[in-house]
Design an enzyme around this catalytic site. Sequence first.
Site, short mmCIF file in Angstrom:
data_model
loop_
_atom_site.label_atom_id
_atom_site.label_comp_id
_atom_site.label_asym_id
_atom_site.label_seq_id
_atom_site.Cartn_x
_atom_site.Cartn_y
_atom_site.Cartn_z
N PHE A 22 0.87 -1.19 0.00
CA PHE A 22 0.00 0.00 0.00
C PHE A 22 0.90 1.23 0.00
O PHE A 22 1.79 1.34 0.85
CB PHE A 22 -0.88 0.06 1.25
N GLU A 23 0.67 2.13 -0.93
CA GLU A 23 1.35 3.42 -0.90
C GLU A 23 0.45 4.43 -1.59
O GLU A 23 -0.15 4.10 -2.62
CB GLU A 23 2.66 3.40 -1.73
N VAL A 24 0.36 5.62 -1.05
CA VAL A 24 -0.13 6.76 -1.82
C VAL A 24 1.02 7.74 -1.76
O VAL A 24 1.52 8.04 -0.67
CB VAL A 24 -1.41 7.38 -1.22
N HIS A 56 12.08 2.15 -0.57
CA HIS A 56 11.22 3.35 -0.53
C HIS A 56 11.26 3.98 0.87
O HIS A 56 11.29 5.20 1.01
CB HIS A 56 9.77 2.99 -0.84
#
Length: 432
Positions: free
Chosen positions: A318-320, A355
């Site tokens: 999950f990433e925004v 990241h």
Amino acid sequence: MVGSNARYARYVAIAVFTLAIFYFMTSPDHETIPLQRPPSHPASRPPGSEVPPSHSPADEISPPHRKESDDQVTLQKPSHDDEKDFPLAMSPMDPNWDDDIVGLARGPRMNATFVTLARNSDVWEIARSIRQVEDRFNRRYNYDWVFLNDQPFDDTFKEVTTSLVSGKTHYGQIPQEHWSFPEWIDQERAKKTREDMSARKIIYGDSVSYRHMCRFESGFFFRQPLMMNYDYYWRVEPSIELYCDIHYDPFRVLHENGKKYSFVLSLYEYVETIKTLWDSTKKFMKNHPEYIAADNSMKFLSDDGGETYNRCHFWSNFEVGSLNWLRSKPYIDYFESLDKDGGFFYERWGDAPVHSIAAGLLLNKSEIHFFNDIAYYHVPFTHCPTGEKHRRDLRCHCNPKENFDWKGYSCTSRYFEVNDMEKPDGYKDQTK
Ligand SMILES: Nc1nc2c(ncn2[C@@H]2O[C@H](COP(=O)(O)OP(=O)(O)OP(=O)(O)O)[C@@H](O)[C@H]2O)c(=O)[nH]1
Ligand SMILES: [Mg+2]
């Protein structure tokens, strides 16, 4: 003969007249318009560009398989709303909070897309994820969705996913140079690593494709032609679950608050897969002290002032986040420095620690966001917001006992401490 022709013409005329009357009596007093994606935030689009972007041979757009009638919706004005007129409402206390969440959401749209890397064989697992994302959020926002694959997508994949996404869908094939061994990699050494990790039963330790995937997600997804015209992305993997309604636009939260990266789950990385990642990072920090943010999150990553890595990372399935940040020189230089060191193949560096370390060092703390309201599951961990009232307000269906946030193997407690954030009432009951 002439008489019967005239009679026939009379019948036709009467039938046409009757149909016309019927049409006017029964047609609704609202119009229908072609389904349209609400416009993106005008200020955030690069000048002269429109989505979809120009198509390189590697890019395809959604197949024109939708029936004409699917492209018609009851008139609902696409949102041209200005953000000033529709301030973000983040909690039920805010005056603008939309409790009903029916129909298209008012307010501006960001220049943003969902993005999924998947194989054709993932189609039903990603279908499940899309359904959840649409039901809990995107049916009211209609953001686009970009699908990427190292192989061409087949018709079933395209048709199933396009039928589920309320925005436009785009399909891209990854160029070979982004999904292969760079020429400086010693193949023998890489092979030995895989054999050794396989013998030690390290998860995905023997997999070449998993390594290409991790390298691609670390350094290339945000530079694919289909991604170039967007400013923000939301990564979605197969078989995830969303457990609460999402009442506001997470892209807008990032945009309006200067956030560049966000997460819902954090945990410790499996040490065997990243043995030298921190050494490579330290080398990079030494070579580029100018890239390290003044108010960075080193305390989230290290317990001894940067000497060693404590293995905390944000879970990147999950990433925004901001695509422009990933495309910035500091991030690209970091990725290239790691890539030259070869650990994607000589070890099994994951994109999550890559990241996370980048976000922790290159961004200020204020640029990272924890989306507590986005309740999420990716096997085997759950983020379920703490606090019963909160869960009811968001109509959540997760079991609070499964919330991972405050358990021993989560790094979220540490994240709260590093950022001087108050932990929610009841968190202590969820530590075991
Ligand atoms: N096109 C393509 N996509 C892949 C490949 N391997 C993994 N993916 C995708 O990359 C993402 C991450 O892979 P996963 O297999 O979910 O890796 P993971 O989340 O670490 O492990 P799981 O616990 O199995 O979910 C998913 O969206 C996969 O669909 C591949 O070889 N080709
Ligand atoms: Mg996964």
